[in-house]
Enzyme design. Structure first.
Site, PDB file in Angstrom:
ATOM      1  N   GLU A  19     -38.190 -30.408 -11.156  1.00  0.00           N
ATOM      2  CA  GLU A  19     -37.921 -31.788 -10.723  1.00  0.00           C
ATOM      3  C   GLU A  19     -39.639 -32.491 -11.294  1.00  0.00           C
ATOM      4  O   GLU A  19     -39.310 -33.859 -10.811  1.00  0.00           O
ATOM      5  CB  GLU A  19     -37.561 -32.605  -9.299  1.00  0.00           C
ATOM      6  CG  GLU A  19     -36.441 -31.894  -8.466  1.00  0.00           C
ATOM      7  CD  GLU A  19     -36.568 -32.011  -7.461  1.00  0.00           C
ATOM      8  OE1 GLU A  19     -35.967 -32.892  -7.132  1.00  0.00           O
ATOM      9  OE2 GLU A  19     -36.709 -30.827  -5.989  1.00  0.00           O
ATOM     10  N   SER A 199     -32.829 -32.937  -5.709  1.00  0.00           N
ATOM     11  CA  SER A 199     -32.328 -33.252  -7.043  1.00  0.00           C
ATOM     12  C   SER A 199     -30.806 -32.169  -7.516  1.00  0.00           C
ATOM     13  O   SER A 199     -30.522 -32.752  -8.699  1.00  0.00           O
ATOM     14  CB  SER A 199     -32.987 -33.525  -7.931  1.00  0.00           C
ATOM     15  OG  SER A 199     -34.430 -34.536  -7.197  1.00  0.00           O
ATOM     16  N   SER A 339     -32.915 -45.509  -6.303  1.00  0.00           N
ATOM     17  CA  SER A 339     -32.882 -43.933  -5.234  1.00  0.00           C
ATOM     18  C   SER A 339     -32.093 -44.948  -4.003  1.00  0.00           C
ATOM     19  O   SER A 339     -32.229 -46.170  -3.848  1.00  0.00           O
ATOM     20  CB  SER A 339     -34.188 -43.454  -5.192  1.00  0.00           C
ATOM     21  OG  SER A 339     -34.497 -42.916  -6.070  1.00  0.00           O
TER      22      SER A 339
END
Length: 371
Positions: A19, A199, A339
């Site tokens: 990530e 993720s 997000s």
């Protein structure tokens, strides 16, 4: 604080996990939102091979996705070293055996997603240095990052979790047939995941038993342990943000994720490449008052069960008959402009810059040592 200087924030980003690029995007968003009249900002970029580099704040802000490629920690910056200083932790640049330009650091904002950042490892280093930091401590970070341990802790605390099985790479090699039998006993579809990933990297939805082995191998490329969850069908995916402040915990209204991805779930592309238009985020979600209160109560209970601090996003499934099942808790949720965590707080009246400021103020007020 005994002096009149502004608090110094070390924004730590990048990292050795898969990530890395997401962390760089998060760092750019956070530094862009920081009030530089209130805080001094220094960047610490961790390269994919684990080198620590001292990155100026403006260079952090410049990190962005280009032609669909996520950014990485830029090379050409001096090596960064965190060390005990006189009365404070210091950040210095290293040139061979010489330490240069030491500056004090009052609080760390570790924006590292995944292993070696969100899992308690760097939090332990901060604890040993005596450096305050945003977010959960060592144990809560480690438990929440590990999907198997998280489910065990939540279930022991009386919280509902879905059916699952878990096994190590060694157990898979020793007896793959037994592992596949355990998975198939859950019923299809299933979601095959690295135990300590994030993720949606390394995750596969499997509807055909012939594809199970390949999905397990994919997950085990990202972690030495695999978690396989029963796929809950006809469910709503609802999330709440939790924020800790001087007056206790605050919880947002729930938001809902509706996906139209080829993979059948909220995958990496849908999360971080929004131009793909594969997901619909409903912020806030349409839920009745009774369900809304149950979701907030579940979020608080989950936060407390793992011993989280500072912030978290609690993800749940709501079944057709109204049952609330905890999917997971993220102690360092995605923090880019796209997000969910910042979006649900914005919908609750806390804008992105205020959210960042509140997290830093909470961290600066926390005592050092065991809490």
């Amino acid at each position: 604080m005994t002096d009149t200087r502004r608090p110094s924030v070390a924004v730590v980003f990048g990292g050795a996990s898969s990530e890395h690029g997401v962390s760089c995007l998060t760092a750019a968003s956070v530094v862009r939102a920081l009030d530089r009249s209130r805080y001094d900002v220094v960047g610490i970029g961790i390269t994919p091979d684990g080198r620590w580099l001292r990155v100026e704040a403006d260079d952090v802000v410049a990190l962005a996705t280009v032609d669909g490629q996520l950014p990485s920690v830029p090379e050409g910056h001096p090596t960064a070293v965190l060390l005990h200083g006189t009365g404070a932790v210091q950040l210095a640049s290293r040139d061979l055996d010489t330490l240069l330009d030491p500056v004090p650091v009052d609080v760390a904002f570790a924006l590292l997603h995944g292993p070696f950042g969100e899992d308690g490892t760097i939090q332990g280093m901060f604890e040993m240095l005596g450096l305050r930091y945003v977010g959960s401590g060592v144990a809560a970070s480690a438990v929440s990052m590990d999907k198997q341990l998280m489910k065990q802790v939540l279930a022991a605390s009386g919280l509902p979790v879905g059916p699952y099985t878990a096994f190590t790479a060694a157990e898979w090699r020793d007896d793959p047939s037994a592992r596949l039998d355990a998975v198939l006993s859950l019923g299809l579809p299933v979601f095959v995941k690295p135990a300590r990933g994030g993720s949606s990297i390394g995750i596969s939805r499997v509807d055909d038993p012939d594809h199970l082995a390949a999905a397990v191998e994919t997950a085990l490329r990202h972690d030495a342990r695999c978690v396989v969850e029963k796929g809950l069908v006809d469910v709503r995916e609802l999330e709440c943000g939790v924020l800790e402040g001087p007056d206790g915990l605050e919880v947002t209204a729930a938001a809902e994720i509706r996906t139209r991805t080829a993979s059948g779930f909220y995958d990496f592309q849908a999360k971080y490449l929004p131009e793909a238009e594969q997901v619909e985020l409903l912020v806030p979600a349409e839920v009745d008052p009774v369900l809304a209160e149950r979701l907030r109560d579940t979020a608080v209970r989950t936060f407390r069960a793992v011993g989280a601090e500072g912030l978290a996003r609690v993800d749940t499934f709501v079944t057709a008959d109204g049952q609330v099942v905890v999917n997971e808790i993220n102690t360092m949720p995605g923090f880019t402009e796209h997000s969910m965590f910042p979006m649900v707080w914005a919908a609750s009246g806390v804008a992105y810059p205020e959210l960042v400021g509140r997290l830093l103020e909470h961290a600066l007020q926390r005592p050092l040592g065991l809490r």
